[in-house]
Write an enzyme that holds these catalytic residues in place. Sequence first.
Site, PDB file in Angstrom:
ATOM      1  N   ALA A  56       0.833  -1.206   0.000  1.00 36.84           N
ATOM      2  CA  ALA A  56       0.000   0.000   0.000  1.00 36.84           C
ATOM      3  C   ALA A  56       0.869   1.258   0.000  1.00 36.84           C
ATOM      4  CB  ALA A  56      -0.947  -0.010   1.202  1.00 36.84           C
ATOM      5  N   ALA A  59       2.271   1.693  -3.464  1.00 41.28           N
ATOM      6  CA  ALA A  59       1.217   2.194  -4.358  1.00 41.28           C
ATOM      7  C   ALA A  59       0.966   3.679  -4.116  1.00 41.28           C
ATOM      8  CB  ALA A  59      -0.073   1.395  -4.146  1.00 41.28           C
ATOM      9  N   GLU A  60       0.868   4.070  -2.856  1.00 41.17           N
ATOM     10  CA  GLU A  60       0.590   5.480  -2.561  1.00 41.17           C
ATOM     11  C   GLU A  60       1.759   6.364  -2.980  1.00 41.17           C
ATOM     12  OE1 GLU A  60      -1.396   8.504   0.606  1.00 41.17           O
ATOM     13  OE2 GLU A  60      -1.465   6.344   0.988  1.00 41.17           O
ATOM     14  N   THR A  61       2.970   5.881  -2.825  1.00 38.52           N
ATOM     15  CA  THR A  61       4.133   6.657  -3.244  1.00 38.52           C
ATOM     16  C   THR A  61       4.123   6.869  -4.761  1.00 38.52           C
ATOM     17  OG1 THR A  61       5.453   5.847  -1.382  1.00 38.52           O
ATOM     18  CG2 THR A  61       6.661   6.717  -3.290  1.00 38.52           C
ATOM     19  N   SER A  64       1.170   9.179  -5.663  1.00 37.00           N
ATOM     20  CA  SER A  64       1.403  10.549  -5.194  1.00 37.00           C
ATOM     21  C   SER A  64       2.447  11.268  -6.034  1.00 37.00           C
ATOM     22  CB  SER A  64       1.836  10.541  -3.727  1.00 37.00           C
ATOM     23  OG  SER A  64       0.778  10.122  -2.905  1.00 37.00           O
TER      24      SER A  64
END
Length: 138
Positions: A56, A59-61, A64
């Site tokens: 997660a 994925a967020e990195t 973003s």
Amino acid sequence: MIDTDLLHTLQGALHGTLAERLGIELVETVPGRVVARMPVAGNTQPFGLLHGGASAALAETAGSMAATIHAGPDRVPLGTELNATHHRSATAGWVTATATALHEGRRTASYEIVIVDDDGRRVCTARLTCMLLEARTG
């Protein structure tokens, strides 16, 4: 074409962050698409499998960073929703995330992030939505 200056600038922005602690490296940064990778080693749960939270975070990195490129210098992205479906485990090597724009608007941006193992097998599918805020000055 990969803008190596942008790639190095965004990689530098990860200094001192969770992404750096997880060993996340940016591989490609172009408008609408970011590719990042992370080692499985050091990012596992007690049973030796890649930790879902690490997936997660990867994925967020990636999402973003894609939103940061879209936002430009006068806005900053703030994640408002992240969901992830874990399809299979990984126990060694690297996992690679590819964030692809689903929507890049004036106020929000959404990305699909596909994470695969070294053999190209899908480990996780995620979706990130970011709100784009005016950058604070001073």
